[in-house]
Design a protein around this motif. Structure first.
Motif, PDB file in Angstrom:
ATOM      1  N   GLU A  69      13.454   3.398 -17.001  1.00 58.55           N
ATOM      2  CA  GLU A  69      13.065   2.786 -18.037  1.00 58.55           C
ATOM      3  C   GLU A  69      11.586   2.493 -18.403  1.00 58.55           C
ATOM      4  OE1 GLU A  69      15.157  -0.560 -19.450  1.00 58.55           O
ATOM      5  OE2 GLU A  69      17.109   0.290 -19.100  1.00 58.55           O
ATOM      6  N   VAL A  70      10.749   2.658 -17.173  1.00 59.83           N
ATOM      7  CA  VAL A  70       9.495   2.655 -17.205  1.00 59.83           C
ATOM      8  C   VAL A  70       8.634   3.814 -16.647  1.00 59.83           C
ATOM      9  CG1 VAL A  70       7.546   1.041 -16.171  1.00 59.83           C
ATOM     10  CG2 VAL A  70       9.657  -0.232 -17.007  1.00 59.83           C
ATOM     11  N   SER A  71       7.976   4.227 -17.661  1.00 62.37           N
ATOM     12  CA  SER A  71       7.017   5.668 -16.859  1.00 62.37           C
ATOM     13  C   SER A  71       6.224   5.133 -16.022  1.00 62.37           C
ATOM     14  CB  SER A  71       6.586   6.158 -18.308  1.00 62.37           C
ATOM     15  OG  SER A  71       7.514   6.353 -19.180  1.00 62.37           O
ATOM     16  N   LEU A  72       5.293   3.989 -16.432  1.00 68.13           N
ATOM     17  CA  LEU A  72       4.067   3.920 -15.687  1.00 68.13           C
ATOM     18  C   LEU A  72       4.140   2.400 -15.302  1.00 68.13           C
ATOM     19  CD1 LEU A  72       0.759   4.402 -15.140  1.00 68.13           C
ATOM     20  CD2 LEU A  72       0.507   3.700 -17.501  1.00 68.13           C
ATOM     21  N   ILE A  73       3.847   2.108 -13.926  1.00 69.99           N
ATOM     22  CA  ILE A  73       3.595   0.774 -13.512  1.00 69.99           C
ATOM     23  C   ILE A  73       2.058   0.596 -12.884  1.00 69.99           C
ATOM     24  CG2 ILE A  73       4.436  -1.015 -11.953  1.00 69.99           C
ATOM     25  CD1 ILE A  73       7.034   0.871 -11.836  1.00 69.99           C
ATOM     26  N   VAL A  74       1.349  -0.328 -13.622  1.00 72.50           N
ATOM     27  CA  VAL A  74       0.275  -0.762 -12.972  1.00 72.50           C
ATOM     28  C   VAL A  74       0.014  -2.031 -12.322  1.00 72.50           C
ATOM     29  CG1 VAL A  74      -2.181  -0.820 -13.746  1.00 72.50           C
ATOM     30  CG2 VAL A  74      -0.881   0.758 -14.888  1.00 72.50           C
ATOM     31  N   THR A  75      -0.307  -2.042 -11.267  1.00 70.31           N
ATOM     32  CA  THR A  75      -0.226  -3.297 -10.378  1.00 70.31           C
ATOM     33  C   THR A  75      -1.850  -3.600 -10.299  1.00 70.31           C
ATOM     34  OG1 THR A  75      -0.501  -2.409  -8.193  1.00 70.31           O
ATOM     35  CG2 THR A  75       1.886  -2.618  -9.245  1.00 70.31           C
ATOM     36  N   THR A  76      -2.015  -5.162 -10.302  1.00 69.01           N
ATOM     37  CA  THR A  76      -3.344  -5.729  -9.995  1.00 69.01           C
ATOM     38  C   THR A  76      -3.004  -6.759  -9.035  1.00 69.01           C
ATOM     39  OG1 THR A  76      -5.077  -6.709 -10.891  1.00 69.01           O
ATOM     40  CG2 THR A  76      -2.970  -7.164 -11.995  1.00 69.01           C
ATOM     41  N   GLY A  77      -3.928  -6.634  -8.090  1.00 66.05           N
ATOM     42  CA  GLY A  77      -4.181  -7.684  -6.893  1.00 66.05           C
ATOM     43  C   GLY A  77      -3.392  -6.973  -5.480  1.00 66.05           C
ATOM     44  N   GLY A  78      -4.056  -7.879  -4.405  1.00 67.33           N
ATOM     45  CA  GLY A  78      -3.266  -7.462  -2.986  1.00 67.33           C
ATOM     46  C   GLY A  78      -3.859  -6.191  -2.674  1.00 67.33           C
ATOM     47  N   THR A  79      -4.948  -5.529  -2.706  1.00 66.70           N
ATOM     48  CA  THR A  79      -5.538  -4.166  -2.393  1.00 66.70           C
ATOM     49  C   THR A  79      -6.565  -4.231  -1.388  1.00 66.70           C
ATOM     50  OG1 THR A  79      -6.962  -3.941  -4.150  1.00 66.70           O
ATOM     51  CG2 THR A  79      -4.634  -2.871  -4.471  1.00 66.70           C
ATOM     52  N   GLY A  80      -7.064  -5.435  -1.188  1.00 64.88           N
ATOM     53  CA  GLY A  80      -8.134  -5.744  -0.333  1.00 64.88           C
ATOM     54  C   GLY A  80      -7.839  -5.782   1.145  1.00 64.88           C
ATOM     55  N   VAL A  81      -8.637  -6.547   1.784  1.00 64.12           N
ATOM     56  CA  VAL A  81      -8.526  -6.660   3.403  1.00 64.12           C
ATOM     57  C   VAL A  81      -8.096  -7.947   3.596  1.00 64.12           C
ATOM     58  CG1 VAL A  81      -9.771  -4.913   3.789  1.00 64.12           C
ATOM     59  CG2 VAL A  81     -11.194  -6.869   3.668  1.00 64.12           C
ATOM     60  N   ALA A  82      -8.021  -8.908   3.016  1.00 68.40           N
ATOM     61  CA  ALA A  82      -7.581 -10.320   3.041  1.00 68.40           C
ATOM     62  C   ALA A  82      -6.092 -10.219   3.974  1.00 68.40           C
ATOM     63  CB  ALA A  82      -7.622 -11.221   2.118  1.00 68.40           C
ATOM     64  N   PRO A  83      -5.676 -11.319   4.583  1.00 69.58           N
ATOM     65  CA  PRO A  83      -4.646 -11.229   5.307  1.00 69.58           C
ATOM     66  C   PRO A  83      -3.585 -11.285   4.324  1.00 69.58           C
ATOM     67  CG  PRO A  83      -5.762 -12.868   6.346  1.00 69.58           C
ATOM     68  CD  PRO A  83      -6.579 -12.178   5.198  1.00 69.58           C
ATOM     69  N   THR A  84      -3.470 -11.790   3.171  1.00 68.20           N
ATOM     70  CA  THR A  84      -2.435 -11.800   2.310  1.00 68.20           C
ATOM     71  C   THR A  84      -2.347 -10.590   1.272  1.00 68.20           C
ATOM     72  OG1 THR A  84      -3.705 -12.954   0.718  1.00 68.20           O
ATOM     73  CG2 THR A  84      -2.344 -14.199   2.038  1.00 68.20           C
ATOM     74  N   ASP A  85      -3.457  -9.468   1.247  1.00 68.85           N
ATOM     75  CA  ASP A  85      -3.483  -8.357   0.647  1.00 68.85           C
ATOM     76  C   ASP A  85      -2.493  -7.484   1.066  1.00 68.85           C
ATOM     77  OD1 ASP A  85      -5.111  -9.218  -1.205  1.00 68.85           O
ATOM     78  OD2 ASP A  85      -6.772  -8.461  -0.029  1.00 68.85           O
ATOM     79  N   VAL A  86      -1.355  -7.228   0.666  1.00 70.24           N
ATOM     80  CA  VAL A  86      -0.369  -6.330   1.458  1.00 70.24           C
ATOM     81  C   VAL A  86       0.445  -5.331   0.451  1.00 70.24           C
ATOM     82  CG1 VAL A  86       0.515  -8.071   3.006  1.00 70.24           C
ATOM     83  CG2 VAL A  86       1.645  -8.087   0.870  1.00 70.24           C
ATOM     84  N   THR A  87       0.091  -5.317  -0.718  1.00 71.50           N
ATOM     85  CA  THR A  87       0.053  -4.165  -1.823  1.00 71.50           C
ATOM     86  C   THR A  87       0.475  -2.853  -1.258  1.00 71.50           C
ATOM     87  OG1 THR A  87      -0.479  -5.676  -3.607  1.00 71.50           O
ATOM     88  CG2 THR A  87      -0.019  -3.261  -4.140  1.00 71.50           C
ATOM     89  N   PRO A  88      -0.710  -2.382  -0.355  1.00 71.19           N
ATOM     90  CA  PRO A  88      -0.512  -1.036  -0.010  1.00 71.19           C
ATOM     91  C   PRO A  88       0.745  -0.909   1.059  1.00 71.19           C
ATOM     92  CG  PRO A  88      -2.689  -1.551  -0.008  1.00 71.19           C
ATOM     93  CD  PRO A  88      -2.099  -2.905  -0.379  1.00 71.19           C
ATOM     94  N   GLU A  89       1.077  -1.915   1.739  1.00 69.58           N
ATOM     95  CA  GLU A  89       1.986  -1.587   2.828  1.00 69.58           C
ATOM     96  C   GLU A  89       3.343  -1.739   2.123  1.00 69.58           C
ATOM     97  OE1 GLU A  89      -1.568  -2.519   4.894  1.00 69.58           O
ATOM     98  OE2 GLU A  89      -0.646  -3.986   3.022  1.00 69.58           O
ATOM     99  N   ALA A  90       3.669  -2.479   0.811  1.00 72.73           N
ATOM    100  CA  ALA A  90       4.712  -2.461   0.079  1.00 72.73           C
ATOM    101  C   ALA A  90       5.039  -1.119  -0.670  1.00 72.73           C
ATOM    102  CB  ALA A  90       4.545  -3.630  -0.677  1.00 72.73           C
ATOM    103  N   MET A  91       3.742  -0.448  -0.955  1.00 72.77           N
ATOM    104  CA  MET A  91       3.969   0.730  -1.712  1.00 72.77           C
ATOM    105  C   MET A  91       4.304   1.928  -0.799  1.00 72.77           C
ATOM    106  SD  MET A  91       2.717   1.169  -4.838  1.00 72.77           S
ATOM    107  CE  MET A  91       1.956   2.797  -5.124  1.00 72.77           C
TER     108      MET A  91
END
Length: 171
Positions: A69-91
């Motif tokens: 039902e969703v064409s586009l998902i835009v995320t914000t946050g978690g893309t840097g190098v801090a220990p808690t930045d894990v968005t790319p790994e989840a992707m």
């Protein structure tokens, strides 16, 4: 085939923020994304703030994509190098096809403004019929990065839907 009207495309915003998910920080980046995409003519579908944790990110993105039902998902946050930045790994666990050119274009444009752009690890990819774009967490970076990809979104979303028209005809 002409690009479909933007209203035909729905969007969701997912903010990755431990503090934001606990109500300890206002989510200005997520609010901006909602406002900008609505202003551009996309149809709002969903907004959520979740903690920076791989399992929750995977579950949230998969749920949005797999609902079809969703064409586009835009995320914000978690893309840097801090220990808690894990968005790319989840992707990497979510997407079926990566679109490195979009992520590279965002970093390239940001690099013109700040050397810190080299630290951004955001990804762009497809799962099912959904396009997922990772943006940094700061409002300034969100504005800069979103402006880079906006011109190509209608074409990308049409192609993901299965449009068989020639890519170069309307250029």
């Amino acid at each position: 085939m002409a690009v479909a009207a933007k209203q035909e495309f729905t969007f969701a915003v997912v903010t990755m923020s431990d503090k934001g998910s606990r109500g300890q920080r206002e989510d200005t980046s997520g609010a901006y994304i909602q406002s900008k995409l609505s202003e551009e003519g996309y149809a709002f579908a969903s907004y959520v703030i979740i903690p920076d944790a791989v399992p929750g990110i995977i579950r949230t993105l998969n749920g949005l994509c797999d609902s079809d039902e969703v064409s586009l998902i835009v995320t914000t946050g978690g893309t840097g190098v801090a220990p808690t930045d894990v968005t790319p790994e989840a992707m990497l666990e979510v997407i079926e096809k990566e679109i490195p050119g979009m992520a590279e274009a965002m970093r390239f444009e940001s690099l013109k403004k700040t050397p810190n752009a080299m630290l951004s690890r955001g990804k762009v990819g497809i799962r099912g019929n959904s396009l997922i774009i990772n943006l940094p967490g700061s409002l300034k970076a969100v504005k800069e990065n979103l402006d880079v990809v906006l011109p190509v979104l209608p074409h990308a979303l049409e192609k993901i839907r299965g449009d068989k028209g020639d890519c170069g005809k309307n250029q």
